[in-house]
Write a protein that holds these residues in place. Sequence first.
Motif, mmCIF file in Angstrom:
data_model
loop_
_atom_site.group_PDB
_atom_site.id
_atom_site.type_symbol
_atom_site.label_atom_id
_atom_site.label_comp_id
_atom_site.label_asym_id
_atom_site.label_seq_id
_atom_site.Cartn_x
_atom_site.Cartn_y
_atom_site.Cartn_z
ATOM 1 N N ASP A 162 -44.200 64.998 -64.494
ATOM 2 C CA ASP A 162 -43.787 64.225 -65.682
ATOM 3 C C ASP A 162 -43.844 65.029 -66.906
ATOM 4 O OD1 ASP A 162 -46.517 64.295 -65.954
ATOM 5 O OD2 ASP A 162 -47.095 62.251 -66.079
ATOM 6 N N VAL A 163 -43.658 65.925 -66.770
ATOM 7 C CA VAL A 163 -43.491 67.005 -68.141
ATOM 8 C C VAL A 163 -42.069 67.470 -68.381
ATOM 9 C CG1 VAL A 163 -44.301 69.192 -69.242
ATOM 10 C CG2 VAL A 163 -45.926 67.960 -67.713
ATOM 11 N N PHE A 164 -41.648 67.184 -69.596
ATOM 12 C CA PHE A 164 -40.312 67.381 -70.022
ATOM 13 C C PHE A 164 -40.505 68.590 -71.014
ATOM 14 C CE2 PHE A 164 -39.970 63.404 -68.022
ATOM 15 C CZ PHE A 164 -38.822 63.449 -67.402
ATOM 16 N N ALA A 165 -39.640 69.317 -71.272
ATOM 17 C CA ALA A 165 -39.605 70.336 -72.131
ATOM 18 C C ALA A 165 -38.327 70.479 -72.997
ATOM 19 C CB ALA A 165 -39.827 71.787 -71.455
ATOM 20 N N ALA A 166 -38.392 71.146 -74.172
ATOM 21 C CA ALA A 166 -37.159 71.232 -75.000
ATOM 22 C C ALA A 166 -37.238 72.521 -76.024
ATOM 23 C CB ALA A 166 -37.066 69.966 -75.796
ATOM 24 N N GLY A 167 -36.340 72.860 -76.574
ATOM 25 C CA GLY A 167 -36.372 73.929 -77.696
ATOM 26 C C GLY A 167 -36.652 75.022 -77.051
ATOM 27 N N ASP A 168 -37.284 75.884 -77.713
ATOM 28 C CA ASP A 168 -37.551 77.412 -77.568
ATOM 29 C C ASP A 168 -38.316 77.459 -76.247
ATOM 30 O OD1 ASP A 168 -36.242 77.850 -79.969
ATOM 31 O OD2 ASP A 168 -38.270 78.793 -80.760
ATOM 32 N N ALA A 169 -39.019 76.397 -75.663
ATOM 33 C CA ALA A 169 -40.079 76.362 -74.445
ATOM 34 C C ALA A 169 -39.093 76.070 -73.278
ATOM 35 C CB ALA A 169 -41.120 75.579 -74.606
ATOM 36 N N LEU A 202 -29.803 78.479 -75.813
ATOM 37 C CA LEU A 202 -30.399 79.531 -76.887
ATOM 38 C C LEU A 202 -31.683 79.204 -77.501
ATOM 39 C CD1 LEU A 202 -26.776 80.381 -78.071
ATOM 40 C CD2 LEU A 202 -28.125 81.501 -76.482
ATOM 41 N N GLN A 203 -32.427 79.935 -78.103
ATOM 42 C CA GLN A 203 -33.640 79.503 -78.807
ATOM 43 C C GLN A 203 -33.063 79.360 -80.068
ATOM 44 O OE1 GLN A 203 -36.398 82.710 -77.344
ATOM 45 N NE2 GLN A 203 -37.539 81.202 -76.757
ATOM 46 N N ARG A 204 -32.307 78.369 -80.487
ATOM 47 C CA ARG A 204 -31.681 78.124 -81.796
ATOM 48 C C ARG A 204 -31.895 76.605 -82.258
ATOM 49 N NH1 ARG A 204 -31.056 82.614 -84.180
ATOM 50 N NH2 ARG A 204 -29.297 81.802 -85.495
ATOM 51 N N CYS A 205 -31.879 76.149 -83.417
ATOM 52 C CA CYS A 205 -31.909 74.783 -83.968
ATOM 53 C C CYS A 205 -30.699 73.990 -83.123
ATOM 54 C CB CYS A 205 -31.868 74.674 -85.077
ATOM 55 S SG CYS A 205 -33.089 75.463 -86.383
ATOM 56 N N ARG A 206 -29.698 74.439 -83.004
ATOM 57 C CA ARG A 206 -28.676 74.023 -82.567
ATOM 58 C C ARG A 206 -28.696 73.030 -81.145
ATOM 59 N NH1 ARG A 206 -22.795 74.162 -83.998
ATOM 60 N NH2 ARG A 206 -21.910 72.479 -82.473
ATOM 61 N N HIS A 207 -29.390 74.142 -80.467
ATOM 62 C CA HIS A 207 -29.818 73.413 -78.864
ATOM 63 C C HIS A 207 -31.134 72.876 -79.085
ATOM 64 C CE1 HIS A 207 -26.935 76.102 -76.438
ATOM 65 N NE2 HIS A 207 -26.494 75.142 -76.983
ATOM 66 N N ALA A 208 -32.019 73.188 -79.692
ATOM 67 C CA ALA A 208 -33.457 72.539 -79.873
ATOM 68 C C ALA A 208 -33.469 71.136 -80.265
ATOM 69 C CB ALA A 208 -34.504 73.431 -80.806
#
Length: 96
Positions: free
Chosen positions: A31-38, A49-55
């Motif tokens: 039940d762990v979801f991840a986002a952004g740079d992780a 990409l490790q960018r704000c546009r995706h995070a």
Amino acid sequence: MQAGPLASHVPGDRDRLSRLMVDRRLRAFGDVFAAGDAAARADPDHYALQRCRHAIPMGKVAGHNAAADLPRLPLMDFAPPPYVPCLDLGADGPEI
Ligand SMILES: Cc1cc2nc3c(=O)[nH]c(=O)nc-3n(C[C@H](O)[C@H](O)[C@H](O)COP(=O)(O)OP(=O)(O)OC[C@H]3O[C@@H](n4cnc5c(N)ncnc54)[C@H](O)[C@@H]3O)c2cc1C
């Protein structure tokens, strides 16, 4: 560029940047979801990409899905618009 140390506490596969491999709903493990740079999206055609546009949109989807998963409500897919950076090519004409 590496995922932060918090991601190392989550079991599961990782990419070479130590990012968690997530499915299209950004689920990393259980039940762990991840986002952004992780998070590295485990889509054969797209990596985040490790960018704000995706995070930013990833955070929206991962947050929704983490909350919706508990009462078994429908989950959202992460489907960002194409990544289109704007570049300044400099002044037109000959160099002064
Ligand atoms: C110098 C620099 C310049 C950048 N410039 C750009 C740019 O121009 N354009 C662009 O698109 N992207 C840029 N980026 C990338 C962008 O900043 C990141 O991709 C984006 O911030 C990732 O968002 P995030 O939420 O995943 O992580 P973060 O923004 O890093 O947020 C993670 C948060 O979690 C907190 N945290 C970590 N561990 C714990 C814990 N154990 N408990 C509680 N909280 C914790 C941290 O303190 C932090 O506030 C830049 C990055 C850097 C380093």
